[in-house]
Design a protein around this motif. Structure first.
Motif, PDB file in Angstrom:
ATOM      1  N   ALA A  40      15.376 110.119  84.284  1.00 28.34           N
ATOM      2  CA  ALA A  40      15.264 109.486  85.595  1.00 28.34           C
ATOM      3  C   ALA A  40      13.830 109.380  86.103  1.00 28.34           C
ATOM      4  CB  ALA A  40      16.092 110.274  86.598  1.00 28.34           C
ATOM      5  N   GLY A  41      12.858 109.623  85.234  1.00 31.23           N
ATOM      6  CA  GLY A  41      11.474 109.478  85.664  1.00 31.23           C
ATOM      7  C   GLY A  41      10.992 110.615  86.527  1.00 31.23           C
ATOM      8  N   GLY A  42      11.743 111.704  86.606  1.00 28.56           N
ATOM      9  CA  GLY A  42      11.351 112.824  87.458  1.00 28.56           C
ATOM     10  C   GLY A  42      10.303 113.690  86.800  1.00 28.56           C
ATOM     11  N   THR A  43       9.759 114.629  87.581  1.00 32.85           N
ATOM     12  CA  THR A  43       8.727 115.511  87.059  1.00 32.85           C
ATOM     13  C   THR A  43       9.001 116.966  87.428  1.00 32.85           C
ATOM     14  OG1 THR A  43       7.402 115.195  89.056  1.00 32.85           O
ATOM     15  CG2 THR A  43       6.965 113.723  87.197  1.00 32.85           C
ATOM     16  N   HIS A  44      10.210 117.239  87.931  1.00 30.77           N
ATOM     17  CA  HIS A  44      10.473 118.560  88.444  1.00 30.77           C
ATOM     18  C   HIS A  44      11.595 119.278  87.693  1.00 30.77           C
ATOM     19  CE1 HIS A  44      13.032 115.698  90.550  1.00 30.77           C
ATOM     20  NE2 HIS A  44      13.892 116.677  90.758  1.00 30.77           N
ATOM     21  N   THR A 298      28.909 107.969  87.472  1.00 28.78           N
ATOM     22  CA  THR A 298      27.582 108.171  86.899  1.00 28.78           C
ATOM     23  C   THR A 298      27.760 108.866  85.565  1.00 28.78           C
ATOM     24  OG1 THR A 298      26.557 108.370  89.075  1.00 28.78           O
ATOM     25  CG2 THR A 298      25.327 109.261  87.201  1.00 28.78           C
ATOM     26  N   ARG A 299      27.156 108.304  84.513  1.00 29.57           N
ATOM     27  CA  ARG A 299      27.344 108.830  83.161  1.00 29.57           C
ATOM     28  C   ARG A 299      26.200 109.772  82.781  1.00 29.57           C
ATOM     29  NH1 ARG A 299      32.436 107.275  80.835  1.00 29.57           N
ATOM     30  NH2 ARG A 299      33.042 105.360  81.925  1.00 29.57           N
ATOM     31  N   ILE A 300      26.558 110.849  82.050  1.00 32.60           N
ATOM     32  CA  ILE A 300      25.599 111.835  81.571  1.00 32.60           C
ATOM     33  C   ILE A 300      25.692 111.866  80.048  1.00 32.60           C
ATOM     34  CG2 ILE A 300      24.926 114.269  81.637  1.00 32.60           C
ATOM     35  CD1 ILE A 300      26.476 114.415  84.319  1.00 32.60           C
ATOM     36  N   PRO A 301      24.577 111.705  79.323  1.00 30.93           N
ATOM     37  CA  PRO A 301      24.621 111.594  77.857  1.00 30.93           C
ATOM     38  C   PRO A 301      24.855 112.926  77.156  1.00 30.93           C
ATOM     39  CG  PRO A 301      22.360 111.504  78.604  1.00 30.93           C
ATOM     40  CD  PRO A 301      23.214 111.507  79.849  1.00 30.93           C
ATOM     41  N   VAL A 302      26.058 113.447  77.340  1.00 30.68           N
ATOM     42  CA  VAL A 302      26.522 114.657  76.670  1.00 30.68           C
ATOM     43  C   VAL A 302      27.905 114.354  76.125  1.00 30.68           C
ATOM     44  CG1 VAL A 302      27.131 117.098  76.954  1.00 30.68           C
ATOM     45  CG2 VAL A 302      25.210 116.145  78.240  1.00 30.68           C
ATOM     46  N   THR A 303      28.197 114.781  74.896  1.00 28.72           N
ATOM     47  CA  THR A 303      29.471 114.447  74.271  1.00 28.72           C
ATOM     48  C   THR A 303      30.422 115.640  74.266  1.00 28.72           C
ATOM     49  OG1 THR A 303      28.780 115.105  72.043  1.00 28.72           O
ATOM     50  CG2 THR A 303      28.265 112.860  72.730  1.00 28.72           C
ATOM     51  N   SER A 304      31.712 115.336  74.077  1.00 28.71           N
ATOM     52  CA  SER A 304      32.727 116.316  73.682  1.00 28.71           C
ATOM     53  C   SER A 304      32.827 117.519  74.616  1.00 28.71           C
ATOM     54  CB  SER A 304      32.447 116.807  72.249  1.00 28.71           C
ATOM     55  OG  SER A 304      32.347 115.730  71.359  1.00 28.71           O
ATOM     56  N   VAL A 305      33.324 117.278  75.822  1.00 28.06           N
ATOM     57  CA  VAL A 305      33.468 118.337  76.821  1.00 28.06           C
ATOM     58  C   VAL A 305      34.940 118.505  77.179  1.00 28.06           C
ATOM     59  CG1 VAL A 305      33.005 118.955  79.236  1.00 28.06           C
ATOM     60  CG2 VAL A 305      31.144 118.146  77.770  1.00 28.06           C
ATOM     61  N   ASP A 306      35.329 119.747  77.350  1.00 34.93           N
ATOM     62  CA  ASP A 306      36.668 120.068  77.823  1.00 34.93           C
ATOM     63  C   ASP A 306      36.568 120.511  79.285  1.00 34.93           C
ATOM     64  OD1 ASP A 306      39.338 120.721  78.089  1.00 34.93           O
ATOM     65  OD2 ASP A 306      39.293 122.420  76.717  1.00 34.93           O
ATOM     66  N   ILE A 307      36.289 121.768  79.515  1.00 37.43           N
ATOM     67  CA  ILE A 307      36.300 122.329  80.871  1.00 37.43           C
ATOM     68  C   ILE A 307      34.917 122.235  81.505  1.00 37.43           C
ATOM     69  CG2 ILE A 307      36.658 124.476  82.175  1.00 37.43           C
ATOM     70  CD1 ILE A 307      38.813 125.153  80.063  1.00 37.43           C
ATOM     71  N   VAL A 308      34.898 121.943  82.794  1.00 36.11           N
ATOM     72  CA  VAL A 308      33.660 121.830  83.561  1.00 36.11           C
ATOM     73  C   VAL A 308      33.730 122.782  84.756  1.00 36.11           C
ATOM     74  CG1 VAL A 308      33.235 119.456  82.865  1.00 36.11           C
ATOM     75  CG2 VAL A 308      34.571 119.909  84.927  1.00 36.11           C
ATOM     76  N   ALA A 309      32.563 123.012  85.368  1.00 35.35           N
ATOM     77  CA  ALA A 309      32.493 123.845  86.567  1.00 35.35           C
ATOM     78  C   ALA A 309      31.449 123.240  87.500  1.00 35.35           C
ATOM     79  CB  ALA A 309      32.134 125.288  86.207  1.00 35.35           C
ATOM     80  N   ALA A 310      31.484 123.671  88.760  1.00 36.31           N
ATOM     81  CA  ALA A 310      30.559 123.103  89.744  1.00 36.31           C
ATOM     82  C   ALA A 310      30.424 124.054  90.916  1.00 36.31           C
ATOM     83  CB  ALA A 310      31.066 121.743  90.228  1.00 36.31           C
ATOM     84  N   GLY A 336      23.601 113.846  88.701  1.00 33.42           N
ATOM     85  CA  GLY A 336      23.750 113.621  87.265  1.00 33.42           C
ATOM     86  C   GLY A 336      22.477 113.731  86.474  1.00 33.42           C
ATOM     87  N   HIS A 337      21.360 114.172  87.084  1.00 32.50           N
ATOM     88  CA  HIS A 337      20.124 114.394  86.338  1.00 32.50           C
ATOM     89  C   HIS A 337      20.255 115.657  85.495  1.00 32.50           C
ATOM     90  CE1 HIS A 337      18.293 112.170  89.961  1.00 32.50           C
ATOM     91  NE2 HIS A 337      18.329 111.321  88.936  1.00 32.50           N
ATOM     92  N   LEU A 338      19.983 115.531  84.219  1.00 34.50           N
ATOM     93  CA  LEU A 338      20.124 116.655  83.307  1.00 34.50           C
ATOM     94  C   LEU A 338      18.944 117.607  83.466  1.00 34.50           C
ATOM     95  CD1 LEU A 338      22.006 117.701  81.083  1.00 34.50           C
ATOM     96  CD2 LEU A 338      20.603 116.470  79.436  1.00 34.50           C
ATOM     97  N   LEU A 339      19.237 118.858  83.793  1.00 35.12           N
ATOM     98  CA  LEU A 339      18.199 119.838  84.085  1.00 35.12           C
ATOM     99  C   LEU A 339      17.975 120.836  82.961  1.00 35.12           C
ATOM    100  CD1 LEU A 339      19.237 120.712  87.768  1.00 35.12           C
ATOM    101  CD2 LEU A 339      17.567 119.005  87.010  1.00 35.12           C
ATOM    102  N   GLN A 340      19.039 121.179  82.211  1.00 32.51           N
ATOM    103  CA  GLN A 340      18.918 122.237  81.212  1.00 32.51           C
ATOM    104  C   GLN A 340      20.054 122.126  80.220  1.00 32.51           C
ATOM    105  OE1 GLN A 340      19.108 126.174  82.902  1.00 32.51           O
ATOM    106  NE2 GLN A 340      18.370 127.204  81.062  1.00 32.51           N
ATOM    107  N   THR A 341      19.794 122.451  78.947  1.00 27.59           N
ATOM    108  CA  THR A 341      20.841 122.596  77.944  1.00 27.59           C
ATOM    109  C   THR A 341      20.651 123.929  77.240  1.00 27.59           C
ATOM    110  OG1 THR A 341      19.543 121.364  76.311  1.00 27.59           O
ATOM    111  CG2 THR A 341      21.194 120.132  77.567  1.00 27.59           C
TER     112      THR A 341
END
Length: 376
Positions: A40-44, A298-310, A336-341
């Motif tokens: 997303a062009g971010g820097t943080h 909003t789509r996030i480029p991560v594949t093959s997910v079952d359970i999520v949390a928030a 939906g900005h990806l921060l960490q994997t």
């Protein structure tokens, strides 16, 4: 929950290759998630989670550990452990050992989990209501235990043939709502359905009071009751109208159902982050952040997910990996900005956040559960 396709072998081989190329580092395919700056062009961009502890649960298999969903409540973590046919309990994230079990050996166990058929394993979905733990089992029943003592209270039949799966609690109407999602057969004579169990004081307490069939659905996954609008939300991996997935919005007063198509998702997990924002776990395609008001995806480029949390700040997607991406826990903001994997294992498909203390729990394999602390 478990609608994971049978890709464990390819995922395992991919992980091994990536570990050789990235000794000790974060294994990530070129087509996997992008860092925030590229997305997303971010820097943080920053690491949201730091590892707090790793707990080892005893008497679990070294590989192909079978478990389902988990919940956190009052500083305790509860994991539906199919291999031990019970509910593992970790009292907090500071100790290095497992600290208890509820209902050991009383559930159906692994069923066909080792071969990728999850229709009869148990326990499955978990929810706490009225100081009781409700746990779905692999024989279309729900087992109920005391939250305080772990004592068995009752067993509730839901009238199906296969597992009682994911569960939510409607605090307004005092109803435990269970997804009996595996009931549809090839002849379409049986339909998946929701079971409603009352926790109202009186003659219906801890009793099945009604069911709601979904003849248009090929399966049901995660129900979630929304306290803001009073509606029930339900993920469907496939339906007659939307063969690649949808989220159903159910007005519980009128039982009117509105469907939100989620193309190329095969919907599984569902979690509310804040009023109007939800994370959708997709077994196929990219992950989804759903605006509940506008139905924008909003789509996030991560594949093959079952359970999520928030929680109020972040979304967490537990990916069990594919032939193009290593298993990983993906953390995003609410936009939906990806921060960490963070690397996981090919059996990892569950993530749970304790909103009170910011602990995030992720089971791996071999009985290990990693516990992270949010650093916001």
């Amino acid at each position: 929950m478990d609608i994971r396709p049978l890709i464990r072998i390819s995922a395992f081989l991919f992980c091994a290759q990536m570990l050789l190329l990235n000794s000790g580092g974060l294994a990530q395919a070129k087509s996997g998630p992008l860092p925030l700056q590229q997305l997303a062009g971010g820097t943080h961009s920053h690491n949201v989670l730091r590892l707090l502890n790793t707990v080892t649960i005893p008497n679990t298999p070294h590989t192909q550990w079978c478990y389902d969903t988990a919940i956190a409540d009052d500083g305790r973590y509860y994991l539906a452990d199919n291999d031990r046919a019970g509910i593992d309990v970790i009292h907090d994230g500071k100790h290095s050992a497992s600290q208890g079990m509820i209902g050991k050996g009383q559930f159906t166990g692994v069923g066909g989990c080792k071969s990728g058929n999850y229709d009869t394993d148990g326990p499955n979905g978990l929810v706490i209501a009225d100081e009781q733990i409700f746990a779905g089992d692999g024989n279309s029943s729900v087992r109920v235990y005391s939250k305080e003592t772990g004592r068995f209270i009752t067993r509730i039949e839901t009238g199906g043939h296969l597992r009682s799966d994911e569960i939510t609690y409607d605090a307004r109407d005092q109803m435990v709502i269970v997804a009996n999602g595996s009931e549809r057969d090839d002849a379409h004579q049986d339909a998946p359905f929701l079971s409603f169990i009352s926790t109202k004081p009186g003659t219906t307490y801890d009793k099945l009071v009604k069911t709601l069939p979904f003849p248009h659905a090929n399966a049901l996954e995660q129900p979630q009751w929304d306290p803001y609008d009073g509606n029930l939300y339900l993920t469907l991996p496939s339906s007659d109208q939307n063969p690649t997935g949808e989220v159903d919005v159910i007005d519980l007063a009128s039982i009117h159902v509105t469907s939100i198509p989620t193309p190329n998702c095969a919907d599984a997990g569902l979690a509310f982050a804040s009023q109007g924002v939800a994370a959708i776990g997709c077994a196929n395609g990219d992950q989804i952040v759903l605006n509940l008001h506008t139905h924008h995806l909003t789509r996030i480029p991560v594949t093959s997910v079952d359970i999520v949390a928030a929680d109020a700040h972040f979304l967490f997607f537990a990916s069990y990996g594919s032939d193009t991406q290593a298993p990983q826990l993906a953390v995003t903001d609410l936009q939906g900005h990806l921060l960490q994997t963070i690397p996981l294992t090919s059996v990892s498909h569950t993530v749970t956040v304790d909103i009170e203390n910011g602990h995030v729990y992720v089971p791996l394999d071999g009985g290990q559960v990693e516990i992270f602390q949010e650093t916001r």
